[in-house]
Design an enzyme around this catalytic site. Structure first.
Site, mmCIF file in Angstrom:
data_model
loop_
_atom_site.group_PDB
_atom_site.id
_atom_site.type_symbol
_atom_site.label_atom_id
_atom_site.label_comp_id
_atom_site.label_asym_id
_atom_site.label_seq_id
_atom_site.Cartn_x
_atom_site.Cartn_y
_atom_site.Cartn_z
ATOM 1 N N ASP A 95 0.863 -1.187 0.000
ATOM 2 C CA ASP A 95 0.000 0.000 0.000
ATOM 3 C C ASP A 95 0.904 1.244 0.000
ATOM 4 O O ASP A 95 2.126 1.130 0.170
ATOM 5 C CB ASP A 95 -0.861 -0.080 1.270
ATOM 6 C CG ASP A 95 -1.900 1.011 1.366
ATOM 7 O OD1 ASP A 95 -2.234 1.613 0.331
ATOM 8 O OD2 ASP A 95 -2.385 1.254 2.497
ATOM 9 N N GLU A 134 2.753 5.151 -3.828
ATOM 10 C CA GLU A 134 2.754 6.165 -4.910
ATOM 11 C C GLU A 134 4.088 6.896 -5.034
ATOM 12 O O GLU A 134 4.421 7.299 -6.164
ATOM 13 C CB GLU A 134 1.612 7.164 -4.667
ATOM 14 C CG GLU A 134 0.230 6.552 -4.764
ATOM 15 C CD GLU A 134 -0.114 5.631 -3.600
ATOM 16 O OE1 GLU A 134 0.390 5.877 -2.493
ATOM 17 O OE2 GLU A 134 -0.867 4.675 -3.814
ATOM 18 N N ASP A 162 -9.037 4.140 -1.985
ATOM 19 C CA ASP A 162 -9.988 4.520 -0.933
ATOM 20 C C ASP A 162 -11.275 5.128 -1.483
ATOM 21 O O ASP A 162 -11.469 6.349 -1.471
ATOM 22 C CB ASP A 162 -9.303 5.505 0.019
ATOM 23 C CG ASP A 162 -8.096 4.884 0.688
ATOM 24 O OD1 ASP A 162 -7.931 3.647 0.590
ATOM 25 O OD2 ASP A 162 -7.312 5.625 1.288
HETATM 26 C C1 NOJ Z 1 -4.620 3.294 2.712
HETATM 27 C C2 NOJ Z 1 -5.237 2.172 1.941
HETATM 28 O O1 NOJ Z 1 -5.778 2.637 0.745
HETATM 29 C C3 NOJ Z 1 -6.256 1.465 2.790
HETATM 30 O O2 NOJ Z 1 -6.824 0.408 2.057
HETATM 31 C C4 NOJ Z 1 -5.604 0.960 4.060
HETATM 32 O O3 NOJ Z 1 -6.566 0.366 4.875
HETATM 33 C C5 NOJ Z 1 -4.940 2.119 4.798
HETATM 34 N N1 NOJ Z 1 -4.014 2.776 3.925
HETATM 35 C C6 NOJ Z 1 -4.215 1.668 6.069
HETATM 36 O O4 NOJ Z 1 -3.194 0.811 5.743
#
Ligand code: NOJ
Length: 921
Positions: free
Chosen positions: A512, A515, A588
């Site tokens: 995660d 970017e 998200d």
């Molecule tokens: C951002 C991610 O997009 C999300 O899916 C994740 O739960 C959080 N970071 C925490 O790791």
């Protein structure tokens, strides 16, 4: 002080997550000097011409020179080097870079490790260049062979490159610089008085090499729509961003960013960037254009008539879509794909960047995630509830809180004291676990990983040469420099069982924030003047950072398993080539109907541009979905290639059994539908692995001539056999579904027949979303469920034969061990089923050396659309009769309460890995 600042910033960041997207945190095109400059140029501004054409090493090589050298600034404009190479199957690669023999201040960044090595084997060594003087031109153009049907033209003055058909009126396919918007800012040496700094909010980019952007126009001919260039939350057919009759918007931005609560309709760039655009038009023809460049990019889609004042005229008999491409840095390294069929274009692109990795079977099942499952007891409870409610699932995920203070590769010793045992308990039911590993490393001198990375010099540096220090989940963090192959290899080694204490063979990984996300950085990312190995500026490599991280992790899992276990790594950031390393998700999203709706164009776009293994968080990451939305999301999500429920830690728990018996039943049915279709999905993943053709496809990929499908992004195809229409509105009980083609469609649930080429109004009851099997296809299923996909290994198959108007149908089934790389050595079963003249035949599609056997039987053969009422069937070589029954359609345990009666051949007794025939008597 420092930690106080961090806490304040973290509070700001977290509270932002509860609000909506903060536009002002991110640069608009107007606030981005290179974009503003490029957008304000007028057609015809380019004054470069082509000279010194030769054939060198099988390529057409030439110089791009100023037509009239600029007197005032003469030493700034140096000849550029241009090359055009041709590859088999209709691919042209066109490059422009600075001339290294003229000693530019530094070499511009060429993106490594994206183009697959086999691509070079496809090169056609050009032998000669023909010349042709295009009417009205004062100098000749160079023409080279591309394939029997196409040729490429490099026009010298004005400079333009295009591919055209060879025959007939030599229609153009795709062109570059037809509007003279080409611009290439050359690297300069700073002199007294030059101020190259750029400021945005509180950040200053030192820009030591000054402006270095590139822009040009690209035109797609015979096109009605353009698609692609993810990642944006927007319609599948890309809306124009500029031009007459269009409300001017931002260009489509490609800059990998951690965007919280993104808008469901915006050209704003999200977590990943694939600079690949596809066009499609009424003629049924498709073509594509790809720019391999990892710097920030902005792309305008120009509305018809935008160039009315320019005096530029292009072939009037061809409809056209013009686009403007702008990048902050890098080189021109572009690929033209001639198509002409939609699947040809995706195959051409895949031959450059690779096809998608063959996933393990478990990865195609259902994944249960949440930020966070609190502790081992929570994990055990969630796991057992699935069994209690008879819901299969394959993977349980742990988010950042499972670690010791966001130190990846560690476990919170209070909450997760027995990680190995926990994984083994899941593994006993055939289930896996996924833990998160992000690229930011906590700057804690007692953390082994930080110590080692610091000691070995593995971090990205800031512009002054020190280890870059930014804020992310663990607080002050540094970021592994994934551009370096050596560092990637070191990173991969962190996943060995020895190095990753508490990991077991059933543990896989989630990458995660790659970017990369830097909470206190400009636009929540790394400063553009940060430095990677070899002095590469972050601005040059930004969009590929997450890709290299994903690659390193995925390769690490292959090493961990000694090359015997296919890796599973989910990534948020994407770049061309990502498909070779694992799955991705759309980040998200929010628990809103519009986010459910936009998930389909997003997934279709990803699939079209190579990344088929994608999905959106089921239920929406932020917010609390009402039960109806959650149920509809499961129903749509059951057809996403990557099928995972996930939620933010502030949301209420939402496991499928928490909304009352009826809703549990509906979500269970949705998940059952997916498990039933796993053999079909797995077969499609293999197709994607071999060819690049995506699992989930736009309707026009299967019906290229049907204009009514071109902008339909509410319905989608799963393979060539299933059409699914999502329900995206609250309280809907009816749906309008356009069913393309001349053949009929069969309702998946009750076998009811609908004619093709028509929009049907139909019921969309809460039980399911509309889904149809196309007449003429055969879909393999497994109708009995167990706890997880691997536990269904020995279950029998059902074949659903949907007959077309000629009473014929065909389909395929691919099977391997579901986990290892043995399939590459021929350990697989690949069958073709054909129904014709009242006989269903199973034949082998695998090469003779392929070897895998299976005891699995075909348990039922369902015939949809069979015209007569036969009584029995005869099976050969078993030489025995099988019973036929007429009754309502069955899907797993569900029996259709209404609809047509269908014909089922019960227990034909044939094996899935053998040749046989079943003849209807
Ligand atoms: C951002 C991610 O997009 C999300 O899916 C994740 O739960 C959080 N970071 C925490 O790791």
């Amino acid at each position: 002080m420092r930690s106080l600042l961090f806490v304040i910033s973290l509070i700001c960041f977290c509270s932002q997550t509860a609000l909506s997207w903060k536009k002002e945190e991110f640069r608009s095109c107007d606030q981005t000097p290179f974009c503003k400059r490029a957008r304000s140029r007028t057609p015809g501004a380019c004054s470069l011409i082509v000279g010194d054409v030769s054939i060198t090493d099988g390529d057409l090589v030439a110089k791009l020179l100023p037509k009239t050298p600029n007197q005032d600034d003469g030493d700034q404009i140096k000849p550029l080097v241009l090359s055009l190479s041709v590859y088999r199957d209709g691919i042209v690669r066109f490059r422009v870079d600075e001339d290294h023999s003229l000693n530019p201040p530094k070499k511009r960044f060429r993106v490594p490790d994206v183009v697959v090595s086999e691509f070079e084997e496809k090169k056609i060594w050009l032998q000669k260049v023909a010349t042709e003087t295009i009417s009205g031109d004062t100098s000749p153009s160079s023409v080279v062979y591309v394939s029997d049907g196409y040729e490429a033209v490099v026009r010298h003055d004005p400079f333009e490159v295009y591919v055209r058909e060879k025959s007939g009126d030599r229609r153009r396919v795709v062109s570059l610089n037809s509007h003279g918007l080409f611009d290439f800012e050359q690297l300069g040496k700073k002199t007294e008085g030059d101020n190259w700094e750029e400021k945005f909010r509180t950040h200053t980019d030192s820009r030591p090499f000054g402006p270095q952007s590139i822009s040009f126009d690209v035109s797609f001919y015979d096109s009605s729509f353009v698609y692609g260039i993810p990642e944006h939350a927007t319609s599948f057919a890309l809306k124009p961003t500029k031009g007459p009759g269009v409300e001017e918007s931002e260009p489509y931005r490609l800059f990998n960013l951690d965007v919280f609560e993104y808008d469901h309709e915006s050209p704003f760039g999200l977590y990943g960037s694939i600079p690949f655009m596809v066009s499609h038009g009424k003629s049924g023809k498709t073509c594509g254009f790809f720019w391999l460049n990892a710097a920030e990019m902005q792309i305008d889609v120009l509305a018809n008539g935008w160039d009315a004042e320019s005096g530029i005229s292009l072939p009037s008999g061809q409809s056209r879509i013009d686009t403007l491409w702008m990048s902050e840095a890098g080189i021109v390294d572009t690929f033209f794909f001639v198509g002409p069929e939609p699947k040809d274009v995706v195959k051409q692109y895949a031959s450059v960047t690779g096809t998608s990795a063959m996933p393990q079977l478990f990865a195609t099942g259902y994944h249960q995630c949440r930020w966070n499952y609190k502790d081992e007891e929570d994990v055990a409870q969630v796991d057992s509830k699935f069994d209690e409610h008879d819901i299969p699932y394959d993977v349980l995920w742990l988010d950042i809180e499972h670690t010791d203070g966001k130190r990846y590769f560690t476990w919170d010793s209070v909450l997760f004291p027995h990680p190995e045992e926990m994984q083994k308990k899941l593994a006993a039911k055939g289930r896996k676990m996924v833990t998160i590993v992000d690229p930011h490393i906590k700057r804690d001198d007692s953390y082994f990983l930080h110590k080692e990375a610091t000691h070995m010099g593995h971090y990205v540096k800031d512009s002054s040469g020190k280890d870059f220090d930014g804020w992310c989940w663990p607080g002050s963090s540094s970021y592994i420099d994934m551009l370096s192959p050596e560092i990637r290899e070191w990173w991969g080694g962190r996943f060995s069982y020895k190095n990753y204490a508490g990991s077991t063979p059933s543990l896989y990984i989630w990458n995660d924030m790659n970017e990369p996300s830097v909470f206190n950085g400009p636009e929540v990312t790394m400063p553009r003047d940060a430095l990677h190995v070899g002095g590469v500026e972050h601005r040059e490599v930004h969009n590929a950072y997450g890709y290299y991280f994903h690659m390193a992790t995925s390769d690490g899992l292959v090493m961990r398993g000694e090359g015997k276990d296919r890796p599973f790594v989910l990534s948020r950031a994407i770049f061309p080539g990502t498909q070779r390393y694992g799955a991705i998700w759309t980040g998200d999203n929010t628990a809103e109907w519009e986010h459910l709706r936009v998930s389909i164009p997003m997934i279709l776009t990803l699939g079209l541009t190579g990344i088929t293994f994608s999905g959106a968080d089921i239920g929406g990451f932020f917010g609390n979905p009402e039960p109806e939305l959650l149920v509809r999301w499961y129903q749509v999500g059951a057809y996403y290639p990557f099928f995972r429920g996930h939620a933010h830690h502030d949301t209420k728990r939402r496991e499928p059994w928490l909304f009352g018996e009826r809703n549990t039943e509906l979500m269970r049915d949705a998940i059952h539908t997916r498990y039933m279709l796993l053999p079909y999905f797995y077969t499609l993943f293999r197709e994607a692995n071999l060819t690049g053709v995506p699992v989930v496809r736009p309707l026009w990929m299967e019906f290229p001539q049907d204009e009514a499908t071109f902008s339909n992004d509410e319905a989608f195809m799963v393979g060539d056999g299933l059409l699914v229409q999502g329900v995206y509105t609250k309280g809907t009980t009816h749906a309008s579904v356009y069913l393309p083609g001349k053949e009929s469609w069969f309702d998946l649930r009750n076998g009811k027949t609908y004619v093709g080429g028509k929009t049907h109004k139909m019921d969309a009851p809460e039980e399911s979303i509309p889904a149809f099997q196309k007449a003429g296809t055969i879909i393999p299923r497994k109708d009995r469920f167990r706890r997880s996909s691997s536990q269904m290994d020995n279950n029998p198959y059902t074949l659903v034969v949907a007959l077309n108007s000629s009473q014929e149908a065909a389909g395929e089934l691919y099977i391997d061990d579901g986990k290892s790389f043995e399939f590459r050595r021929g350990a697989y079963i690949h069958r073709r089923f054909v129904f014709s003249n009242g006989v269903l035949t199973s034949t082998n599609l695998a090469p003779p050396q392929a070897r895998l056997s299976s005891q699995c039987l075909i348990d039922r053969i369902i015939l949809l659309g069979h015209s007569s009422g036969p009584k029995s069937a005869f099976v050969e070589p078993l030489n025995q009769k099988a019973e036929i029954e007429m009754g309502p359609l069955r899907m797993g345990g569900l029996v259709a309460s209404s609809g047509t009666k269908v014909l089922t051949i019960r227990k034909p007794g044939v094996r899935v890995d053998q040749d046989w025939t079943v003849k209807i008597l």
